[in-house]
Design an enzyme around this catalytic site. Structure first.
Site, PDB file in Angstrom:
ATOM      1  N   ASP A  33      -0.806  -4.276   2.560  1.00 23.86           N
ATOM      2  CA  ASP A  33       0.492  -4.729   3.072  1.00 23.86           C
ATOM      3  C   ASP A  33       1.233  -3.518   3.669  1.00 23.86           C
ATOM      4  O   ASP A  33       1.481  -2.538   2.955  1.00 23.86           O
ATOM      5  CB  ASP A  33       1.284  -5.329   1.887  1.00 23.86           C
ATOM      6  CG  ASP A  33       2.511  -6.098   2.335  1.00 23.86           C
ATOM      7  OD1 ASP A  33       2.561  -6.514   3.502  1.00 23.86           O
ATOM      8  OD2 ASP A  33       3.415  -6.300   1.494  1.00 23.86           O
ATOM      9  N   ASN A  85       6.991 -11.591  -2.211  1.00 23.26           N
ATOM     10  CA  ASN A  85       6.967 -10.551  -3.234  1.00 23.26           C
ATOM     11  C   ASN A  85       8.175 -10.716  -4.167  1.00 23.26           C
ATOM     12  O   ASN A  85       8.045 -10.998  -5.351  1.00 23.26           O
ATOM     13  CB  ASN A  85       6.959  -9.159  -2.571  1.00 23.26           C
ATOM     14  CG  ASN A  85       6.800  -8.038  -3.569  1.00 23.26           C
ATOM     15  OD1 ASN A  85       6.290  -8.258  -4.655  1.00 23.26           O
ATOM     16  ND2 ASN A  85       7.238  -6.851  -3.216  1.00 23.26           N
TER      17      ASN A  85
HETATM   18  P1  13P Z   1       9.779 -10.508   0.091  1.00 27.30           P
HETATM   19  O1  13P Z   1       9.764  -9.459  -0.969  1.00 27.30           O
HETATM   20  O2  13P Z   1      11.089 -10.643   0.740  1.00 27.30           O
HETATM   21  O3  13P Z   1       9.216 -11.800  -0.393  1.00 27.30           O
HETATM   22  O4  13P Z   1       8.791 -10.003   1.256  1.00 27.30           O
HETATM   23  C1  13P Z   1       7.449  -9.774   0.973  1.00 27.30           C
HETATM   24  C2  13P Z   1       6.732  -9.248   2.135  1.00 27.30           C
HETATM   25  O5  13P Z   1       7.043  -9.563   3.269  1.00 27.30           O
HETATM   26  C3  13P Z   1       5.619  -8.331   1.894  1.00 27.30           C
HETATM   27  O6  13P Z   1       5.107  -7.809   3.070  1.00 27.30           O
END
Ligand code: 13P
Length: 281
Positions: free
Chosen positions: A84, A227
């Protein structure tokens, strides 16, 4: 089964549903997510940021944990182990460690540099059957207002000149807890979806209303990154457990006590994203 995301995302795009990308932090989270998605019989993407990989003890430790869990828990659903927001160096290290997918994030550079770096990662990844996502525009933190929408012509160039497998355009979304309701640019999303054939990715999926999420998916979003929402429900479960069990000091019991809340959230997300449409494809 560890796979890249190409088939699962292309299926999701065809069926107008989305695959959950859930960020993992440790062995417990990996185990909880894998078991729940197996029970629901849906494919899943496990997202790992560089800081999460460092917390695990490195990309290879993370790969070893996830691939060993898949074997020992008899996980048969398609699982994509995905970097990520990686730099080129992080993506390459993760690929060499066994990751099946990467997101190269060169979005802070001008378009020419973004294309150049992304293309280098694509060339390395595709030779090894690893899928690649790239970002365009700025998807920052929800608390900063630094976000810039993606430019449609730059989206087209990034796709055509790099051969990426999925693209994450900034459309007013951001990571973390939204302080104000995000103003998502559906017009831009529709335009991108009309002109771009590869699956579209939404970052910052936490805190978006169910109605907006459905509209995002109807308009081409095939991968939704979550996340913060999982972190929040996990914390809620752990706090409740500690409050009710003040004498417990066993870390296994404490860390795992967020499981019920996480399971509930994963089930809600899978229902909202209609991921089961691709279960048997
Ligand atoms: P959030 O933490 O806002 O759900 O975003 C997660 C994300 O985009 C990881 O790349």
């Amino acid at each position: 089964m560890l796979v890249n995301f190409i088939e699962m995302l292309n299926n999701a795009k065809k069926e107008r549903c989305a695959i959950p990308h859930l960020n993992i932090n440790n062995l417990e989270w990996s185990k909880i997510i894998l078991e729940k998605c197996q029970e629901l019989n849906v494919p899943v993407i496990l997202g790992v940021s560089a800081s999460a990989a460092e917390y695990f003890g490195g990309w290879y430790v993370c790969y070893s944990v996830v691939s060993s869990l898949i074997k020992s828990l008899n996980i048969t659903i398609p699982v994509c182990l995905h970097v990520d927001h990686g730099t080129k160096e992080e993506c390459i290290e993760a690929i060499n460690s066994g990751f099946t997918s990467v997101m190269i994030d060169a979005s802070k550079y001008k378009i020419e540099e973004n294309i150049k770096i992304t293309k280098e990662v694509v060339d390395y990844a595709h030779q090894r059957n690893v899928s690649v996502e790239a970002e365009i525009g700025t998807i920052g933190l929800a608390e900063n207002k630094e976000n810039n929408w993606a430019d449609i012509n730059e989206c087209i160039r990034l796709c055509e000149e790099t051969n990426i497998d999925a693209i994450a355009p900034a459309i007013g979304n951001a990571h973390g807890i939204y302080i104000e309701t995000p103003k998502l640019n559906f017009k831009l999303l529709k335009e991108i979806n009309d002109k771009i054939k590869i699956p579209l990715v939404l970052h910052g999926g936490s805190g978006i209303t169910n109605n907006e999420m459905k509209e995002l998916i109807r308009n081409g979003i095939s991968k939704v990154n979550i996340n913060t929402d999982l972190q929040l429900v996990w914390k809620k479960g752990v706090m409740k457990y500690i409050e009710n069990n003040k004498d417990v000091y066993d870390p296994r019991k404490i860390i795992y006590s967020g499981k019920k809340e996480m399971n509930k959230k994963i089930e809600e997300l899978v229902d909202l994203f209609e991921t089961k449409k691709v279960s048997n494809l």
